[in-house]
Design a protein around this motif. Structure first.
Motif, PDB file in Angstrom:
ATOM      1  N   ARG A   9       0.835  -1.210   0.000  1.00 25.14           N
ATOM      2  CA  ARG A   9       0.000   0.000   0.000  1.00 25.14           C
ATOM      3  C   ARG A   9       0.863   1.250   0.000  1.00 25.14           C
ATOM      4  N   LYS A  10       1.882   1.254   0.821  1.00 22.40           N
ATOM      5  CA  LYS A  10       2.757   2.419   0.915  1.00 22.40           C
ATOM      6  C   LYS A  10       3.388   2.723  -0.443  1.00 22.40           C
ATOM      7  N   GLU A  11       3.911   1.711  -1.097  1.00 23.73           N
ATOM      8  CA  GLU A  11       4.547   1.903  -2.401  1.00 23.73           C
ATOM      9  C   GLU A  11       3.539   2.420  -3.435  1.00 23.73           C
ATOM     10  N   ALA A  12       2.357   1.831  -3.467  1.00 20.34           N
ATOM     11  CA  ALA A  12       1.347   2.233  -4.449  1.00 20.34           C
ATOM     12  C   ALA A  12       0.840   3.648  -4.179  1.00 20.34           C
ATOM     13  N   TYR A  13       0.563   3.965  -2.927  1.00 16.75           N
ATOM     14  CA  TYR A  13       0.038   5.289  -2.595  1.00 16.75           C
ATOM     15  C   TYR A  13       1.072   6.376  -2.856  1.00 16.75           C
ATOM     16  N   LEU A  14       2.312   6.141  -2.472  1.00 16.83           N
ATOM     17  CA  LEU A  14       3.344   7.150  -2.728  1.00 16.83           C
ATOM     18  C   LEU A  14       3.601   7.317  -4.222  1.00 16.83           C
ATOM     19  N   GLY A  15       3.586   6.216  -4.958  1.00 19.65           N
ATOM     20  CA  GLY A  15       3.745   6.316  -6.409  1.00 19.65           C
ATOM     21  C   GLY A  15       2.622   7.111  -7.039  1.00 19.65           C
ATOM     22  N   LEU A  16       1.402   6.891  -6.566  1.00 20.10           N
ATOM     23  CA  LEU A  16       0.250   7.629  -7.089  1.00 20.10           C
ATOM     24  C   LEU A  16       0.373   9.120  -6.769  1.00 20.10           C
ATOM     25  N   LEU A  17       0.700   9.437  -5.543  1.00 17.45           N
ATOM     26  CA  LEU A  17       0.818  10.842  -5.157  1.00 17.45           C
ATOM     27  C   LEU A  17       1.934  11.545  -5.927  1.00 17.45           C
ATOM     28  N   GLU A  18       3.058  10.877  -6.111  1.00 12.43           N
ATOM     29  CA  GLU A  18       4.162  11.471  -6.865  1.00 12.43           C
ATOM     30  C   GLU A  18       3.791  11.664  -8.335  1.00 12.43           C
ATOM     31  N   SER A  19       3.102  10.690  -8.916  1.00 13.30           N
ATOM     32  CA  SER A  19       2.716  10.827 -10.322  1.00 13.30           C
ATOM     33  C   SER A  19       1.683  11.940 -10.495  1.00 13.30           C
ATOM     34  N   TRP A  20       0.755  12.113  -9.545  1.00 16.08           N
ATOM     35  CA  TRP A  20      -0.202  13.238  -9.599  1.00 16.08           C
ATOM     36  C   TRP A  20       0.539  14.560  -9.580  1.00 16.08           C
ATOM     37  N   MET A  21       1.472  14.655  -8.626  1.00 12.74           N
ATOM     38  CA  MET A  21       2.209  15.903  -8.473  1.00 12.74           C
ATOM     39  C   MET A  21       2.960  16.251  -9.757  1.00 12.74           C
ATOM     40  N   LYS A  22       3.649  15.286 -10.337  1.00 15.98           N
ATOM     41  CA  LYS A  22       4.397  15.538 -11.570  1.00 15.98           C
ATOM     42  C   LYS A  22       3.457  15.878 -12.718  1.00 15.98           C
ATOM     43  N   TYR A  23       2.354  15.167 -12.817  1.00 12.44           N
ATOM     44  CA  TYR A  23       1.417  15.389 -13.921  1.00 12.44           C
ATOM     45  C   TYR A  23       0.773  16.763 -13.837  1.00 12.44           C
ATOM     46  N   GLU A  24       0.372  17.170 -12.650  1.00  8.54           N
ATOM     47  CA  GLU A  24      -0.330  18.446 -12.511  1.00  8.54           C
ATOM     48  C   GLU A  24       0.611  19.639 -12.459  1.00  8.54           C
ATOM     49  N   SER A  25       1.884  19.433 -12.130  1.00  7.64           N
ATOM     50  CA  SER A  25       2.811  20.555 -12.064  1.00  7.64           C
ATOM     51  C   SER A  25       3.458  20.849 -13.415  1.00  7.64           C
ATOM     52  N   ARG A  26       3.367  19.914 -14.338  1.00  8.98           N
ATOM     53  CA  ARG A  26       3.937  20.102 -15.676  1.00  8.98           C
ATOM     54  C   ARG A  26       2.814  20.131 -16.693  1.00  8.98           C
ATOM     55  N   GLU A  27       3.191  20.357 -17.925  1.00  8.49           N
ATOM     56  CA  GLU A  27       2.206  20.312 -19.004  1.00  8.49           C
ATOM     57  C   GLU A  27       1.720  18.869 -19.154  1.00  8.49           C
ATOM     58  N   PRO A  28       0.403  18.644 -19.094  1.00  7.79           N
ATOM     59  CA  PRO A  28      -0.117  17.277 -19.226  1.00  7.79           C
ATOM     60  C   PRO A  28       0.317  16.632 -20.551  1.00  7.79           C
ATOM     61  N   ASN A  29       0.710  15.371 -20.473  1.00  5.57           N
ATOM     62  CA  ASN A  29       1.082  14.617 -21.673  1.00  5.57           C
ATOM     63  C   ASN A  29       0.686  13.157 -21.501  1.00  5.57           C
ATOM     64  N   LYS A  30       0.862  12.385 -22.542  1.00  5.84           N
ATOM     65  CA  LYS A  30       0.448  10.975 -22.521  1.00  5.84           C
ATOM     66  C   LYS A  30       1.248  10.167 -21.501  1.00  5.84           C
ATOM     67  N   GLN A  31       2.547  10.443 -21.367  1.00  6.59           N
ATOM     68  CA  GLN A  31       3.367   9.698 -20.403  1.00  6.59           C
ATOM     69  C   GLN A  31       2.893   9.973 -18.978  1.00  6.59           C
ATOM     70  N   GLY A  32       2.561  11.224 -18.697  1.00  5.55           N
ATOM     71  CA  GLY A  32       2.043  11.567 -17.371  1.00  5.55           C
ATOM     72  C   GLY A  32       0.724  10.873 -17.097  1.00  5.55           C
ATOM     73  N   GLU A  33      -0.155  10.835 -18.083  1.00  3.54           N
ATOM     74  CA  GLU A  33      -1.429  10.126 -17.929  1.00  3.54           C
ATOM     75  C   GLU A  33      -1.194   8.641 -17.685  1.00  3.54           C
ATOM     76  N   PHE A  34      -0.246   8.074 -18.432  1.00  2.00           N
ATOM     77  CA  PHE A  34       0.082   6.663 -18.256  1.00  2.00           C
ATOM     78  C   PHE A  34       0.576   6.395 -16.838  1.00  2.00           C
ATOM     79  N   ASN A  35       1.471   7.248 -16.332  1.00  2.00           N
ATOM     80  CA  ASN A  35       2.018   7.054 -14.983  1.00  2.00           C
ATOM     81  C   ASN A  35       0.926   7.139 -13.919  1.00  2.00           C
ATOM     82  N   VAL A  36       0.051   8.133 -14.044  1.00  2.00           N
ATOM     83  CA  VAL A  36      -1.042   8.264 -13.082  1.00  2.00           C
ATOM     84  C   VAL A  36      -1.951   7.032 -13.170  1.00  2.00           C
ATOM     85  N   GLY A  37      -2.270   6.609 -14.374  1.00  2.00           N
ATOM     86  CA  GLY A  37      -3.116   5.425 -14.545  1.00  2.00           C
ATOM     87  C   GLY A  37      -2.485   4.167 -13.986  1.00  2.00           C
TER      88      GLY A  37
END
Length: 115
Positions: A38-66
């Motif tokens: 759970r810790k690994e999955a939740y932290l990965g999700l939070l980090e991917s959200w942060m990166k996706y929303e702080s930068r210009e949205p792109n397909k790689q960011g969507e893939f990481n969040v998904g």
């Protein structure tokens, strides 16, 4: 005869102790594994959200969040999984997303509170 009965009693007691210790250690290992997943999955999700929303949205960011969203859904508790589904259905930046994110983070903290 008393000696045989005494020896048998100590043997059964030792066996019972060993079985109980094995069961308890397996239970602790299982809880720790769930916590780590759970810790690994939740932290990965939070980090991917942060990166996706702080930068210009792109397909790689969507893939990481998904990717991390799916992993989180696989290991989350039932209440957190419902909040993940609700979060996924909201639009980024909307008041619903902000509310869902706050609730989701609180649920994640609860999941990670007790290993």
């Amino acid at each position: 005869m008393d000696f045989v009965a005494l020896l048998t009693a100590f043997g059964v007691g030792s066996l019972a102790t060993a079985v109980i210790q094995f069961w308890l250690s397996e239970r602790i290992i299982s809880k720790r594994r769930i916590y780590d997943e759970r810790k690994e999955a939740y932290l990965g999700l939070l980090e991917s959200w942060m990166k996706y929303e702080s930068r210009e949205p792109n397909k790689q960011g969507e893939f990481n969040v998904g990717h991390w969203l799916l992993r989180s859904q696989l290991v989350a508790s039932d209440s957190t999984r419902l909040l993940l589904d609700e979060w996924e259905q909201t639009e980024a930046g909307s008041p619903d997303r902000i509310r869902a994110t706050k609730q989701l983070k609180a649920a994640m903290r609860t999941d990670l509170r007790s290993p």
